[in-house]
Write a protein that holds these residues in place. Structure first.
Motif, PDB file in Angstrom:
ATOM      1  N   THR A  10     -62.725   3.894 -14.051  1.00  0.00           N
ATOM      2  CA  THR A  10     -62.854   4.878 -12.981  1.00  0.00           C
ATOM      3  C   THR A  10     -61.462   5.413 -12.674  1.00  0.00           C
ATOM      4  O   THR A  10     -60.537   4.638 -12.431  1.00  0.00           O
ATOM      5  CB  THR A  10     -63.465   4.257 -11.718  1.00  0.00           C
ATOM      6  OG1 THR A  10     -64.748   3.691 -12.046  1.00  0.00           O
ATOM      7  CG2 THR A  10     -63.645   5.301 -10.635  1.00  0.00           C
ATOM      8  N   ILE A  11     -61.329   6.735 -12.706  1.00  0.00           N
ATOM      9  CA  ILE A  11     -60.030   7.350 -12.436  1.00  0.00           C
ATOM     10  C   ILE A  11     -60.196   8.471 -11.411  1.00  0.00           C
ATOM     11  O   ILE A  11     -61.304   8.982 -11.202  1.00  0.00           O
ATOM     12  CB  ILE A  11     -59.371   7.921 -13.720  1.00  0.00           C
ATOM     13  CG1 ILE A  11     -60.221   9.044 -14.309  1.00  0.00           C
ATOM     14  CG2 ILE A  11     -59.149   6.828 -14.735  1.00  0.00           C
ATOM     15  CD1 ILE A  11     -59.583   9.721 -15.495  1.00  0.00           C
ATOM     16  N   GLU A  12     -59.082   8.822 -10.788  1.00  0.00           N
ATOM     17  CA  GLU A  12     -59.089   9.914  -9.822  1.00  0.00           C
ATOM     18  C   GLU A  12     -58.680  11.213 -10.507  1.00  0.00           C
ATOM     19  O   GLU A  12     -57.701  11.248 -11.253  1.00  0.00           O
ATOM     20  CB  GLU A  12     -58.130   9.613  -8.669  1.00  0.00           C
ATOM     21  CG  GLU A  12     -58.624   8.526  -7.732  1.00  0.00           C
ATOM     22  CD  GLU A  12     -57.756   8.423  -6.488  1.00  0.00           C
ATOM     23  OE1 GLU A  12     -56.698   9.088  -6.454  1.00  0.00           O
ATOM     24  OE2 GLU A  12     -58.141   7.691  -5.569  1.00  0.00           O
ATOM     25  N   HIS A  17     -60.647  12.382 -22.502  1.00  0.00           N
ATOM     26  CA  HIS A  17     -59.433  11.677 -22.924  1.00  0.00           C
ATOM     27  C   HIS A  17     -58.176  12.358 -22.380  1.00  0.00           C
ATOM     28  O   HIS A  17     -57.153  11.676 -22.173  1.00  0.00           O
ATOM     29  CB  HIS A  17     -59.397  11.566 -24.447  1.00  0.00           C
ATOM     30  CG  HIS A  17     -60.334  10.529 -24.982  1.00  0.00           C
ATOM     31  ND1 HIS A  17     -60.050   9.183 -24.932  1.00  0.00           N
ATOM     32  CD2 HIS A  17     -61.580  10.638 -25.519  1.00  0.00           C
ATOM     33  CE1 HIS A  17     -61.061   8.505 -25.448  1.00  0.00           C
ATOM     34  NE2 HIS A  17     -62.006   9.361 -25.806  1.00  0.00           N
ATOM     35  N   MET A  18     -58.244  13.659 -22.127  1.00  0.00           N
ATOM     36  CA  MET A  18     -57.126  14.314 -21.454  1.00  0.00           C
ATOM     37  C   MET A  18     -56.951  13.736 -20.052  1.00  0.00           C
ATOM     38  O   MET A  18     -55.834  13.433 -19.620  1.00  0.00           O
ATOM     39  CB  MET A  18     -57.383  15.821 -21.359  1.00  0.00           C
ATOM     40  CG  MET A  18     -57.116  16.588 -22.631  1.00  0.00           C
ATOM     41  SD  MET A  18     -55.344  16.786 -22.926  1.00  0.00           S
ATOM     42  CE  MET A  18     -54.865  17.779 -21.531  1.00  0.00           C
ATOM     43  N   ASN A  19     -58.062  13.576 -19.335  1.00  0.00           N
ATOM     44  CA  ASN A  19     -57.993  13.014 -17.984  1.00  0.00           C
ATOM     45  C   ASN A  19     -57.510  11.568 -18.009  1.00  0.00           C
ATOM     46  O   ASN A  19     -56.722  11.139 -17.156  1.00  0.00           O
ATOM     47  CB  ASN A  19     -59.370  13.094 -17.315  1.00  0.00           C
ATOM     48  CG  ASN A  19     -59.761  14.507 -16.943  1.00  0.00           C
ATOM     49  OD1 ASN A  19     -58.899  15.347 -16.692  1.00  0.00           O
ATOM     50  ND2 ASN A  19     -61.048  14.785 -16.921  1.00  0.00           N
ATOM     51  N   ILE A  20     -57.984  10.800 -18.999  1.00  0.00           N
ATOM     52  CA  ILE A  20     -57.553   9.404 -19.117  1.00  0.00           C
ATOM     53  C   ILE A  20     -56.059   9.343 -19.422  1.00  0.00           C
ATOM     54  O   ILE A  20     -55.311   8.552 -18.829  1.00  0.00           O
ATOM     55  CB  ILE A  20     -58.364   8.689 -20.218  1.00  0.00           C
ATOM     56  CG1 ILE A  20     -59.830   8.552 -19.794  1.00  0.00           C
ATOM     57  CG2 ILE A  20     -57.772   7.316 -20.525  1.00  0.00           C
ATOM     58  CD1 ILE A  20     -60.741   8.035 -20.891  1.00  0.00           C
ATOM     59  N   ALA A  21     -55.614  10.196 -20.353  1.00  0.00           N
ATOM     60  CA  ALA A  21     -54.199  10.202 -20.713  1.00  0.00           C
ATOM     61  C   ALA A  21     -53.332  10.606 -19.522  1.00  0.00           C
ATOM     62  O   ALA A  21     -52.233  10.062 -19.324  1.00  0.00           O
ATOM     63  CB  ALA A  21     -53.960  11.157 -21.889  1.00  0.00           C
ATOM     64  N   THR A  22     -53.833  11.526 -18.713  1.00  0.00           N
ATOM     65  CA  THR A  22     -53.084  11.930 -17.521  1.00  0.00           C
ATOM     66  C   THR A  22     -52.913  10.749 -16.574  1.00  0.00           C
ATOM     67  O   THR A  22     -51.826  10.507 -16.041  1.00  0.00           O
ATOM     68  CB  THR A  22     -53.820  13.070 -16.795  1.00  0.00           C
ATOM     69  OG1 THR A  22     -53.991  14.165 -17.686  1.00  0.00           O
ATOM     70  CG2 THR A  22     -53.028  13.541 -15.585  1.00  0.00           C
ATOM     71  N   ALA A  23     -54.015  10.012 -16.365  1.00  0.00           N
ATOM     72  CA  ALA A  23     -53.954   8.845 -15.477  1.00  0.00           C
ATOM     73  C   ALA A  23     -53.025   7.775 -16.046  1.00  0.00           C
ATOM     74  O   ALA A  23     -52.272   7.131 -15.309  1.00  0.00           O
ATOM     75  CB  ALA A  23     -55.358   8.277 -15.270  1.00  0.00           C
ATOM     76  N   ILE A  80     -47.808   4.863 -16.229  1.00  0.00           N
ATOM     77  CA  ILE A  80     -46.618   4.504 -17.014  1.00  0.00           C
ATOM     78  C   ILE A  80     -45.348   4.903 -16.272  1.00  0.00           C
ATOM     79  O   ILE A  80     -44.389   4.132 -16.176  1.00  0.00           O
ATOM     80  CB  ILE A  80     -46.668   5.181 -18.402  1.00  0.00           C
ATOM     81  CG1 ILE A  80     -47.771   4.551 -19.262  1.00  0.00           C
ATOM     82  CG2 ILE A  80     -45.327   5.073 -19.104  1.00  0.00           C
ATOM     83  CD1 ILE A  80     -48.049   5.306 -20.546  1.00  0.00           C
ATOM     84  N   LYS A  81     -45.360   6.099 -15.725  1.00  0.00           N
ATOM     85  CA  LYS A  81     -44.150   6.585 -15.069  1.00  0.00           C
ATOM     86  C   LYS A  81     -43.910   5.875 -13.738  1.00  0.00           C
ATOM     87  O   LYS A  81     -42.779   5.481 -13.427  1.00  0.00           O
ATOM     88  CB  LYS A  81     -44.250   8.091 -14.855  1.00  0.00           C
ATOM     89  CG  LYS A  81     -42.926   8.721 -14.487  1.00  0.00           C
ATOM     90  CD  LYS A  81     -42.954  10.234 -14.644  1.00  0.00           C
ATOM     91  CE  LYS A  81     -41.567  10.810 -14.418  1.00  0.00           C
ATOM     92  NZ  LYS A  81     -41.542  12.277 -14.545  1.00  0.00           N
ATOM     93  N   ASP A  82     -44.970   5.692 -12.937  1.00  0.00           N
ATOM     94  CA  ASP A  82     -44.810   5.038 -11.637  1.00  0.00           C
ATOM     95  C   ASP A  82     -44.323   3.598 -11.790  1.00  0.00           C
ATOM     96  O   ASP A  82     -43.478   3.126 -11.029  1.00  0.00           O
ATOM     97  CB  ASP A  82     -46.132   5.046 -10.869  1.00  0.00           C
ATOM     98  CG  ASP A  82     -46.505   6.427 -10.367  1.00  0.00           C
ATOM     99  OD1 ASP A  82     -45.632   7.322 -10.407  1.00  0.00           O
ATOM    100  OD2 ASP A  82     -47.665   6.628  -9.957  1.00  0.00           O
ATOM    101  N   ARG A  83     -44.878   2.904 -12.788  1.00  0.00           N
ATOM    102  CA  ARG A  83     -44.549   1.489 -12.970  1.00  0.00           C
ATOM    103  C   ARG A  83     -43.449   1.273 -14.003  1.00  0.00           C
ATOM    104  O   ARG A  83     -43.045   0.128 -14.235  1.00  0.00           O
ATOM    105  CB  ARG A  83     -45.813   0.720 -13.376  1.00  0.00           C
ATOM    106  CG  ARG A  83     -46.870   0.675 -12.283  1.00  0.00           C
ATOM    107  CD  ARG A  83     -48.217   0.189 -12.791  1.00  0.00           C
ATOM    108  NE  ARG A  83     -48.142  -1.091 -13.469  1.00  0.00           N
ATOM    109  CZ  ARG A  83     -49.190  -1.701 -14.037  1.00  0.00           C
ATOM    110  NH1 ARG A  83     -50.381  -1.121 -14.000  1.00  0.00           N
ATOM    111  NH2 ARG A  83     -49.044  -2.857 -14.633  1.00  0.00           N
TER     112      ARG A  83
END
Length: 711
Positions: A308-310, A409-415, A420-423
């Motif tokens: 589940t992603i936003e 998969h675009m949405n998944i890659a965005t999430a 990756i960047k935040d952490r």
């Protein structure tokens, strides 16, 4: 013609479809082509049985929680509809009468479930019942159930009762779990766990592995290290398989579609089942991986193939807020099947390639039909020839499905990129690739650096990996400084108390090969070059919407590197047992004294332990851990050097997507190196565990709980 054997997922789906078909086996025409599946160990595919009007027989499906998880991992609602399932319900939910429709039960054989089924029969909720147990029902329970049925006078409502041996969950074609929850490791390693709890867990593991073996259709050779839960499970499974073969006139391994025909009983033609305890290597449960499926599992908390992603409610107007979307990632997804085990930078490039291919295909169709876009194909266009329009309409569903998959998969890659960047997961991954080269001073500096990632758990995971890997000895003062730094960073250090206790055990069993083809790490550059140009390549939504802008912002500063090609401990163990001629001498030395069980042999057998006997023989030095349960059976020199083309690898106490991916990479690499083709034997490794866990669940739910007990 040579047919490749079915995957574990294929075989489980075939078994479930047979259940949905009221356990009816379709008559097969007696042609050579249709006889081929059975000859190659394949389960024949069923076709829906029809009623007098030529329609599928409509039915209700009722399952318990495990039955739900088993089905939902491999079948979707549309699949159930195709087999005549009009409604599916949980056994414990409130259900209303549908008296003219038969019911299919898929449940565990427990007294609670049997009582609920008996209540349904007494209330005449459905016309007739087809009862399918996920595992073999114990005789006492069956006798109690029969007595309840006789007392209620509802025997005529039961059409079938079957043991189905499907109490395991298949997440990927060759990945399974037993769905035993997130406390198995704690139960098997805690001094506070009761003997009855340990016995229950061990018996469930044995039952689940028996079902996996039955579904795969071949009796394996069993190998495991001496002592611990692995030996106890291997011994009990050996006895269960042995008793089944001896006491069943028509046993589960002699039926049609199974591979254990008289011509295929030599050890080399059978799989090897490797059972190991989780403590053999804790690092894969903690590491920050760089492959697509591992990142999805870690960052997006994938469970039963669902995430589940936003996403923005309106990509052109971010102020409207965000909404949560659920996605299923299954082997039917062409992009996931091809890229799940691939490093994320390569996945990014493949998305770009697929989007370009989609645009080219769409442009080709619109060019031939004269339409301005795919949407215009649904309207009457006098300039479109009938032949081209027919071809376009035929291709339209496939193109739309492909576009929906790529958008997902675009949405998944965005999430993932945001996570990756935040952490700063790229930094953690890069450090872990060379973890043994880190000094105490470097580790302490990293833990004290507040700019390194937003998640304290990432620092704790990194430190535990270094602590388990380093050859440096740490004083009490050193440990206090590290714990103080972790606490200051916001991490819960309870897990460290337990990790200190198991460090010496895991350091003796861990094996990691040197990189075969190390990939240099380079900062910046073209890590997401595929993504950087997506915004002006697919549709107006991607071109002008916020997604394109988000990608440009996300990719800046993220590092580009591919993981070093190295085998982790579990892979080295499997290599030494499957291909001892190619394995390193150190790996062979580690597995030299692994026990050997052959359920078909009168000699290769272990000593059956008394219930809970192992609990009180703590030879491992780990609090609460299971010790050696008996002498077992050592392998002869010939047995130790015996090779296998197929393996089932099972970790007791939790599994990791990292281990699964590493094993699949090894199998592909070594099959290619040995010249295997579609017409020859290729290596295949099926990986499973009591539960597939992400690092957060393992550290917080298991290690921290054990650590608090040690304090």
């Amino acid at each position: 013609m040579v047919t490749q054997s079915q995957s574990l997922r294929d075989r489980q789906v075939a078994s479930l479809e047979k259940i949905l078909n009221l356990n009816h086996t379709s008559p097969e025409p007696s042609t050579a082509q249709h006889d081929l599946p059975a000859a190659n160990g394949l389960i024949p595919k069923a076709t829906p049985i029809l009623n007098s009007e030529g329609d599928p027989i409509w039915k209700v499906l009722v399952f318990d929680n495990l039955g739900r998880d088993v089905i939902s991992s491999v079948l979707r609602v549309n699949d159930l509809r195709a087999w005549g399932v009009t409604i599916h319900l949980n056994l414990s939910a409130t259900r209303y009468p549908i008296p003219d429709v038969p019911v299919l039960y898929l449940v565990e054989p427990t007294s609670v479930n049997l009582a609920l089924i008996n209540q349904d029969l007494a209330k005449n909720l459905y016309s007739e019942a087809y009862i399918n147990f996920l595992s073999s029902i114990p005789r006492p329970l069956m006798e109690d159930f029969a007595a309840q049925i006789a007392e209620a006078g509802t025997a005529e409502s039961i059409s079938q009762v079957f043991d189905q041996y499907l109490n395991f969950i298949v997440a990927e074609p060759d990945l399974f779990s037993l769905g035993l929850g997130k406390e198995t490791y704690w139960t098997l390693n805690s001094a506070n766990a009761k003997d009855e709890e340990i016995d229950t867990v061990v018996d469930k593991i044995v039952s689940g592995l028996f079902s996996v073996v039955v579904t795969m259709g071949a009796i394996p050779i069993i190998r495991c290290p001496r002592g611990g839960a692995a030996e106890m499970i291997a011994t009990k499974l050996d006895r269960k398989l042995r008793d089944h073969i001896l006491n069943s006139k028509d046993n589960l391994f002699s039926g049609r579609g199974q591979r254990s025909a008289p011509t295929a009983v030599t050890p080399s033609s059978r799989p090897v089942l490797v059972i190991v305890d989780r403590n053999v290597d804790l690092i894969p449960m903690l590491s920050h991986s760089w492959t697509y499926q591992s990142l999805v599992h870690d960052v997006l908390k994938m469970h039963l193939n669902r995430i589940t992603i936003e996403t923005p409610v309106d990509e052109e107007n971010p102020s409207k807020g965000r909404t949560r979307k659920a996605y299923d990632l299954t082997s039917n997804d062409f992009f996931w099947s091809r890229n799940a085990g691939i490093p994320f930078p390569q996945v990014a490039e493949d998305i770009d390639t697929e989007l370009t291919k989609y645009k080219d295909d769409a442009n080709e169709i619109t060019r031939k039909t004269g339409a301005s876009s795919l949407e215009d194909l649904q309207t009457d266009n006098p300039n479109t020839s009938a032949q081209h329009l027919k071809a376009a309409i035929t291709l339209l569903p496939e193109l739309r499905e492909r576009k929906a998959t790529l958008d997902m998969h675009m949405n998944i890659a965005t999430a993932l990129l945001k996570g990756i960047k935040d952490r700063q997961l790229d930094n953690f991954f890069q450090i872990e690739e060379n973890i043994t080269k880190q000094t105490r001073a470097q580790m302490l500096e990293l833990l004290n650096d507040g700019s390194k990632g937003s998640e304290p758990l990432d620092k704790l995971r990194l430190f535990i990996i270094w602590f388990l890997s380093t050859e440096q000895e740490l004083s009490r003062a050193d440990m206090e400084r590290f714990e103080e730094a972790l606490t200051k960073a916001g991490a819960d250090t309870a897990a460290l108390s337990y990790v200190k206790r198991v460090r010496e055990i895991t350091r003796m069993t861990m094996m990691t090969s040197a990189p075969n083809q190390p990939a240099p790490a380079t900062a910046g550059g073209d890590l997401f070059k595929g993504f950087s140009s997506i915004s002006n390549r697919l549709t107006d939504r991607l071109a002008s919407g916020a997604l394109g802008t988000n990608f440009e912002n996300l990719i800046s500063g993220v590092k580009n590197f591919l993981p070093a090609n190295k085998d982790i401990t579990i892979t080295k163990i499997v290599e030494s047992l499957m291909d001892p001629t190619s394995a390193s001498s150190s790996a062979i030395a580690k597995t030299e004294d692994y026990l050997y069980f052959d359920p078909r042999s009168a000699n290769a057998r272990g000593t059956m332990p008394a219930p809970s006997q192992a609990r009180h023989q703590q030879s491992s030095g780990i609090p609460g851990a299971l010790g050696s349960i008996g002498p077992g059976t050592g392998a002869s020199f010939g047995q130790r050097r015996q090779g296998f083309s197929e393996a089932i690898v099972f970790t007791v106490g939790g599994g990791s997507m990292d281990e699964y991916g590493n094993l699949q990479d090894w199998a592909k690499r070594t099959s290619a190196a040995s010249g295997s083709t579609a017409g020859t034997s290729r290596r295949r490794v099926v990986y499973g565990s009591t539960e597939i866990l992400n690092a957060e669940d393992f550290v917080i739910g298991e290690l921290a709980r054990l650590g608090r007990e040690d304090r």
